[in-house]
Scaffold this motif. Structure first.
Motif, PDB file in Angstrom:
ATOM      1  N   SER A   1       8.615  -3.428 -13.974  1.00  0.00           N
ATOM      2  CA  SER A   1       7.400  -2.634 -13.744  1.00  0.00           C
ATOM      3  C   SER A   1       7.667  -1.239 -13.180  1.00  0.00           C
ATOM      4  O   SER A   1       6.958  -0.295 -13.501  1.00  0.00           O
TER       5      SER A   1
ATOM      6  N   ASN B   1     -11.690   8.441  -3.339  1.00  0.00           N
ATOM      7  CA  ASN B   1     -11.847   9.037  -2.016  1.00  0.00           C
ATOM      8  C   ASN B   1     -10.545   9.586  -1.423  1.00  0.00           C
ATOM      9  O   ASN B   1     -10.544  10.091  -0.314  1.00  0.00           O
ATOM     10  N   LEU B   2      -9.462   9.443  -2.166  1.00  0.00           N
ATOM     11  CA  LEU B   2      -8.202  10.010  -1.698  1.00  0.00           C
ATOM     12  C   LEU B   2      -7.969  11.336  -2.416  1.00  0.00           C
ATOM     13  O   LEU B   2      -8.477  11.550  -3.520  1.00  0.00           O
TER      14      LEU B   2
ATOM     15  N   VAL C   1       3.859  -2.418   2.383  1.00  0.00           N
ATOM     16  CA  VAL C   1       2.706  -2.423   1.468  1.00  0.00           C
ATOM     17  C   VAL C   1       1.416  -2.761   2.214  1.00  0.00           C
ATOM     18  O   VAL C   1       0.370  -2.170   1.955  1.00  0.00           O
TER      19      VAL C   1
ATOM     20  N   LEU D   1       0.399   0.276   3.942  1.00  0.00           N
ATOM     21  CA  LEU D   1      -0.202   1.225   2.986  1.00  0.00           C
ATOM     22  C   LEU D   1      -1.624   0.809   2.621  1.00  0.00           C
ATOM     23  O   LEU D   1      -2.520   1.638   2.495  1.00  0.00           O
TER      24      LEU D   1
ATOM     25  N   LYS E   1      -4.951   2.830   3.223  1.00  0.00           N
ATOM     26  CA  LYS E   1      -5.850   3.138   2.095  1.00  0.00           C
ATOM     27  C   LYS E   1      -7.289   2.760   2.448  1.00  0.00           C
ATOM     28  O   LYS E   1      -8.212   3.527   2.196  1.00  0.00           O
TER      29      LYS E   1
ATOM     30  N   LYS F   1      -8.514   5.380   4.875  1.00  0.00           N
ATOM     31  CA  LYS F   1      -8.754   6.669   4.221  1.00  0.00           C
ATOM     32  C   LYS F   1      -9.958   6.599   3.286  1.00  0.00           C
ATOM     33  O   LYS F   1     -10.694   7.558   3.126  1.00  0.00           O
ATOM     34  N   GLU F   2     -10.141   5.452   2.658  1.00  0.00           N
ATOM     35  CA  GLU F   2     -11.280   5.288   1.747  1.00  0.00           C
ATOM     36  C   GLU F   2     -12.568   4.955   2.507  1.00  0.00           C
ATOM     37  O   GLU F   2     -13.603   4.734   1.886  1.00  0.00           O
TER      38      GLU F   2
ATOM     39  N   ILE G   1      -3.238   0.140 -10.748  1.00  0.00           N
ATOM     40  CA  ILE G   1      -2.262   0.721  -9.828  1.00  0.00           C
ATOM     41  C   ILE G   1      -1.738  -0.381  -8.914  1.00  0.00           C
ATOM     42  O   ILE G   1      -0.554  -0.507  -8.679  1.00  0.00           O
ATOM     43  N   HIS G   2      -2.655  -1.153  -8.416  1.00  0.00           N
ATOM     44  CA  HIS G   2      -2.304  -2.095  -7.363  1.00  0.00           C
ATOM     45  C   HIS G   2      -1.563  -3.338  -7.856  1.00  0.00           C
ATOM     46  O   HIS G   2      -0.610  -3.788  -7.230  1.00  0.00           O
TER      47      HIS G   2
ATOM     48  N   LYS H   1       2.678  -3.775  -9.935  1.00  0.00           N
ATOM     49  CA  LYS H   1       3.768  -3.226  -9.128  1.00  0.00           C
ATOM     50  C   LYS H   1       4.936  -4.207  -9.059  1.00  0.00           C
ATOM     51  O   LYS H   1       4.779  -5.376  -9.356  1.00  0.00           O
TER      52      LYS H   1
END
Lengths: 294, 253
Positions: A75, A90-91, B3, B6, B10, B13-14, B83-84, B87
């Motif tokens: 990946s 929102n980032l 992670v 993070l 996130k 921040k959101e 995205i999440h 990985k």
């Protein structure tokens, strides 16, 4: 063995066959194009290649690794932008890119800087993603696909919403990435762009690959149109069409002398001979047909 | 660990904590109002504790449903699940990290709320000249043990409820449907609708606020308490296992 290989993939969604027995290959350093009318299955194929979708039948191999079985192993070598950029609204652009590279555990400040410079996104990196214009979002989306320095880059219509200058820079970036050994698969409706940057092009229609064009060969392939009076002679393997009361023979370069001799032997009058270089657009129309192109 | 950090960053921040915080401020204001107007003869500690734990049956599960839906289902709706979940650490771990991050945030909010609530009501009681603490028949040590063990059970209950919300979210991939189904399950349990299907002994939902009367008992029912704690933990592990099976099979679109 090819570095990316799609083997006989069929995808059925809600009883509808979206992809039918698709096979394609891409080697290291190759830029592969995927073209086809809307709804032909390009995005679905990209989703299968990136493991967003599981194929109903068939397999995808990346560096000989079965993508569905061992996705985790490979990946970090896959970066993608499919349909619209899917990032956290929102980032800021910078926070999104940092997050992605950190999630891959591949944050490298040099690559980060290089990608931002190449795509010229520095000036709006600190703007919240939902405040960015479509073009800005698209550029950040492209950056997000390559920020972790993947070997395989999958881009679905990457030039959407980009201005002319950005498209030129994007094409330059793709060529640079290919020279570094990256394998890039992209789709676009702008056939001249695909023709310019791709080594190999697959034409997709109704979920099936109907042609695979070696772009280098296609670029050098010259055809001749020989306009003659009407005749009843049968000539094998030469496409003949009728236009304005004349016969038009479509002849490849290597066939030209033989055909001219044959026409001369049979006293068939030649009105004119026209040289025709094969463009991707012509090839596409030839394979897809005008109706689909409308 | 990186992670999870993070993921917490996130969430912050959101600003995913805003909805729970607004709900909690609302909750504290209403409870403080009632406490100052009608303490019904109870002392400060017993009363505030009773009101707080009782609300764990209603308000906090609603907050948890909204918060966990925000944490997970928004990823599907906004397509950031790509995205999440794609990985190197795999979908299961990605889901687990997300769940842990969500649980940490909700636990911190819950504990903070408890202490802020207690503090506010202490001030209110003092101003009103109401009784702060009755002499119990048990020691202070016993008092704190009872109070905090109940709080612990509520936290475990809430994060178990969050794991259930995750399962619903993975299946539906729609925020509003996930919240509605979660609340429907909550209401159904409170109306006793599940009891025909699932015995109360093995239904984690029935443990919500079960020990709100703990401070009024002569003798604490620790065996029953430990059973309910284990019931919640085993249900939580079961839910996580089901989530793992589901997240492997679903398509991230």
């Amino acid at each position: 063995m090819n570095s990316l290989e799609v083997k006989s993939v069929t995808k059925i969604i809600k009883n509808k066959k979206i992809l039918n027995n698709i096979s394609l290959e891409a080697n290291d350093g190759q830029v592969v194009g995927l073209i086809g009318p809307n709804g032909s299955g390009k995005s679905t194929l990209f989703k299968v290649i990136t493991n967003i979708y599981n194929p109903t039948i068939g397999k995808v191999f990346v560096d000989n690794i079965d993508l569905q079985k061992e996705y985790e192993k490979i990946s970090s070598e896959i970066g993608f932008l499919i349909e619209e950029p899917s990032l956290y609204e929102n980032l800021t652009g910078k926070e999104n890119l940092m997050l992605i590279s950190k999630l891959y555990n591949k944050f490298d400040s040099n690559i980060f800087e290089e990608v931002c410079n190449e795509l010229e996104i520095n000036k709006f990196l600190n703007v919240r993603f939902n405040k960015c214009s479509m073009g800005m979002k698209q550029k950040i989306g492209i950056a997000a696909a390559i920020i972790h320095n993947p070997k395989y880059i999958i881009l679905d219509e990457p030039t959407n919403s980009l201005d002319a200058e950005s498209i030129i820079k994007f094409k330059r970036l793709i060529k640079t990435l290919a020279t570094r050994g990256k394998t890039i698969i992209l789709s676009s409706h702008i056939l001249s762009d695909v023709e310019e940057i791709c080594d190999k092009i697959y034409i997709l229609q109704n979920g099936e690959i109907i042609d695979c064009i070696n772009n280098q060969e296609n670029k050098h392939c010259i055809q001749y149109l020989i306009y003659t009076e009407k005749f009843n002679l049968r000539i094998d393997q030469i496409p003949i069409i009728e236009k304005d009361g004349q016969k038009v023979l479509i002849v490849k370069e290597e066939q030209l002398n033989d055909i001219l001799n044959m026409l001369s032997r049979n006293n068939i009058r030649i009105f004119k001979i026209q040289e025709k270089r094969n463009t991707l657009q012509e090839k596409f129309i030839e394979r897809i047909g005008y109706n689909e192109c409308d | 660990m990186n992670v999870i950090k993070l993921e917490i960053e996130k969430c912050i921040k959101e600003r995913k904590y805003i909805a729970p915080l607004i709900s909690i401020v609302f909750f504290i204001a209403i409870s403080a109002y009632f406490a100052s107007h009608d303490p019904r003869g109870r002392d400060y500690f017993t009363y505030t504790y009773y009101v707080f734990i009782l609300n764990c049956r209603v308000i906090f599960p609603i907050i948890v449903a909204i918060f966990f839906t925000n944490v997970l289902v928004k990823e599907f709706e906004k397509k950031t699940a790509r995205i999440h979940f794609l990985k190197p650490y795999g979908r299961e771990k990605a889901l687990l990290y997300k769940y842990i991050a969500g649980s940490v945030i909700i636990s911190i909010i819950f504990i903070l709320t408890f202490f802020v609530y207690e503090l506010i009501l202490l001030i209110v009681f003092k101003i009103k000249g109401l009784e702060i603490f009755n002499i119990y028949e048990f020691s202070f040590k016993e008092f704190y043990l009872r109070a905090y063990s109940t709080l612990l059970l509520q936290i475990v209950f809430l994060i178990t409820f969050g794991a259930m919300v995750f399962i619903i979210g993975i299946i539906t991939k729609k925020g509003i449907i996930t919240i509605l189904i979660s609340l429907l399950i909550l209401i159904s349990e409170q109306r006793g609708l599940f009891l025909d299907i699932i015995p109360k002994r093995i239904l984690f939902l029935s443990t919500a606020a079960k020990y709100n009367y703990m401070l009024q008992l002569d003798k604490m029912v620790y065996i029953s308490y430990l059973y309910d704690l284990m019931l919640n933990i085993s249900t939580l592990l079961g839910f996580i296992l089901i989530s793992f099976l589901l997240i492997r099979r679903i398509e991230l679109d």
